[in-house]
Structures are given as C-alpha cells and as structure tokens.
Design a protein around this motif. Sequence first.
Motif, PDB file in Angstrom:
ATOM      1  N   PHE A   1       0.835  -1.208   0.000  1.00 31.01           N
ATOM      2  CA  PHE A   1       0.000   0.000   0.000  1.00 31.01           C
ATOM      3  C   PHE A   1       0.866   1.252   0.000  1.00 31.01           C
ATOM      4  O   PHE A   1       0.601   2.205  -0.735  1.00 31.01           O
ATOM      5  N   ARG A   2       1.907   1.255   0.828  1.00 30.43           N
ATOM      6  CA  ARG A   2       2.792   2.414   0.893  1.00 30.43           C
ATOM      7  C   ARG A   2       3.422   2.713  -0.465  1.00 30.43           C
ATOM      8  O   ARG A   2       3.432   3.867  -0.931  1.00 30.43           O
ATOM      9  N   ASP A   3       3.930   1.678  -1.113  1.00 28.90           N
ATOM     10  CA  ASP A   3       4.606   1.881  -2.395  1.00 28.90           C
ATOM     11  C   ASP A   3       3.615   2.203  -3.511  1.00 28.90           C
ATOM     12  O   ASP A   3       3.901   3.019  -4.395  1.00 28.90           O
ATOM     13  N   ARG A   4       2.456   1.565  -3.478  1.00 32.99           N
ATOM     14  CA  ARG A   4       1.452   1.801  -4.515  1.00 32.99           C
ATOM     15  C   ARG A   4       1.004   3.261  -4.531  1.00 32.99           C
ATOM     16  O   ARG A   4       0.777   3.845  -5.590  1.00 32.99           O
ATOM     17  N   HIS A   5       0.887   3.853  -3.332  1.00 32.76           N
ATOM     18  CA  HIS A   5       0.416   5.237  -3.225  1.00 32.76           C
ATOM     19  C   HIS A   5       1.563   6.241  -3.074  1.00 32.76           C
ATOM     20  O   HIS A   5       1.314   7.426  -2.844  1.00 32.76           O
ATOM     21  N   ASN A   6       2.780   5.737  -3.184  1.00 29.88           N
ATOM     22  CA  ASN A   6       3.959   6.611  -3.148  1.00 29.88           C
ATOM     23  C   ASN A   6       3.933   7.532  -1.915  1.00 29.88           C
ATOM     24  O   ASN A   6       4.070   8.759  -2.024  1.00 29.88           O
ATOM     25  N   ILE A   7       3.756   6.929  -0.747  1.00 32.83           N
ATOM     26  CA  ILE A   7       3.679   7.692   0.503  1.00 32.83           C
ATOM     27  C   ILE A   7       5.094   8.024   0.963  1.00 32.83           C
ATOM     28  O   ILE A   7       5.878   7.134   1.283  1.00 32.83           O
ATOM     29  N   ARG A   8       5.409   9.316   0.981  1.00 35.13           N
ATOM     30  CA  ARG A   8       6.754   9.760   1.342  1.00 35.13           C
ATOM     31  C   ARG A   8       6.764  10.760   2.490  1.00 35.13           C
ATOM     32  O   ARG A   8       7.713  10.809   3.267  1.00 35.13           O
ATOM     33  N   VAL A   9       5.725  11.601   2.591  1.00 32.91           N
ATOM     34  CA  VAL A   9       5.656  12.622   3.639  1.00 32.91           C
ATOM     35  C   VAL A   9       4.281  12.548   4.292  1.00 32.91           C
ATOM     36  O   VAL A   9       3.323  12.015   3.696  1.00 32.91           O
TER      37      VAL A   9
END
Length: 307
Positions: free
Chosen positions: A175-183
């Motif tokens: 989920f983190r990588d799919r939505h490109n969660i960075r900040v």
Amino acid sequence: MKRAFVPPADTLIAFECAARHLSFTRAAEELHLTQGAVSKQVRQLEDRLGVELFRRVRQRIVLTDAGRLYLHDIRGALEQMTLATRQVMSFAGSADVLNLAVLPTFGTRWLAPRISDFIRRYPDAGLNLSVRLQPFDFDEEPFDGAIHHGDPVWAGAIAEHLFDEEVIPVASRVFRDRHNIRVPEDLTRVPRLQLATRPLAWRHWFESAGVETDAAFQGARFEQFVMITEAAIHHAGAALIPRFFIEQELASGRLVRLFDVPPEHETAYFFVYPEGRTMRPVVAAFRKWLAEEARSARTDRETMLPG
C-alpha cells in the motif's frame, strides 16, 4: 407473587430452542428429547401464558408476533443464566476466582500472551475474562477489576496507571509503495482506516504532524483494532494502531511504520478496581502481577525508542 409468573426453565429452554430452529424436530435433537416432549413443553408454556407462541402451518411452525417478542426477551435472560452458571462453576477446584473485564484487543494482543505466567504463579486461582467496551458500575456488574483506556476516571473505582499508549501510522509495504507515501501530507489523499470508538484519532495525528486537512474523519470505520489490523495488512488503507498491538506484524514486515511523529495526544491504559471494597487475595495478586508486566512493557518500549 413475582415467582408465580415465571414459567419452568425447561419450558423456556424448549421454546427458545424450537424458535431458533423453527423446528420441534431439530430442537429435540439439540436437547436430546423426543419431538413429542418438546412440543408438549411448548404447549404447556403457551397454556401458562395464555398466548399462542407458534402457528402450526402444515409440517412447519412459525413464530407469532407475541412469540417473536417473547423470544427476544427470553433469549437474553437465558444467556444471562448460562453465564452466571458458568461463572459459579469456575469456583470448582479453585481457592479464589478473579472476574475481570477487559478491552477486546488489549485482551487478545497484550494480556492473553502473558496470562500463562500468572496462571503458573497462582495455579489455585480461577480466572474469568469478559469483554466490556465502556465503564460500568462495579455494584451492578460481577467484576473485581477492569482494564480501562483513556483518562484515569471511573466512578466509584480506583485507577492505577499501567502504561502510555503510542499510536503509530502503519500500512502494508504494498500500500505504501502503490500510493507513493513519502511525507505525512500524503496520508490526506489515501484511504485511511478509522476506529469507531476513536473518531478523533486521525485529526490528532495530523495536528501532531503539522498537517492541515479537512479529510481527517474520512475512511472506512471498524469496531476493533483487530479488524483494522487485518484490513491494513491486506492493503485496504493506512491505519493508526497502538504499537504494542502490532509488534509481530512490524517485525515480520506485514506492516510498516510510515512516519515517526511523536503523538501530542498520548493516552494510557489503567487497571481499575472498586473503591472501598476489601481486596481479595486473588485480586491483590493479579494487581501486583499486572503492575510488573506493565513495568516490563514500559521498559521494552523505552528500549525500542526511537524507531
């Protein structure tokens, strides 16, 4: 006079069972009676009440309106009788019995994995654990103590601090990588999982992270952390979950911590017990053991920080 209105227990049990199955035959199988015996008990109950509880339609039985109403009320009473019977049976072979109310996820994820140590130390103590989500009156409920989350306030009870709760944002790696969660701001635009009993959790977290958003209350709602945890593991959204509930998931990589934002609205867990009541030995023993376990948990948490 009140007792004169109470039908025999066997007729109530026969009625509840027949109503649940809508079949005298299946009720007879469950109760290890003949179909005729169940039918007779139900008829005796109807005669006593002066009300028809079932309509006999060919080879079927159907609840009447009165039957549906009576079933609703009687079922709760029978369940209470069953619970009371099981609790008193737990005294057999035990020097003393502890009746404890716990929060469901706390009981499953924190207390249950540790309780074998208490049982080993106090083998003669009986133990009954029941789920309660909200504070209750110790004078009306048969409990010696309870696990409470929130503020150290419980009417008629003493609350002893166990440990603070560190709530962290987590998601699956997919989920983190799919939505490109960075900040932290990225969490305002992705699906978030909400706990029904903590509607302000995401708003408080965004405030701690310095993020302004009108979307803090949006997202699918769940009743318990166990449900949210499973949903997050299977990529349904980002979740705010107490760290000590998900240590195994974090260690295995099934969940990842998204950000290290110190919470400004930290809450705590407490052991509460009735004020003014003489503390029985089993309660005192559990209180002492629980304080030791909580102290160990606090030490473990401090060792892991930051992280």
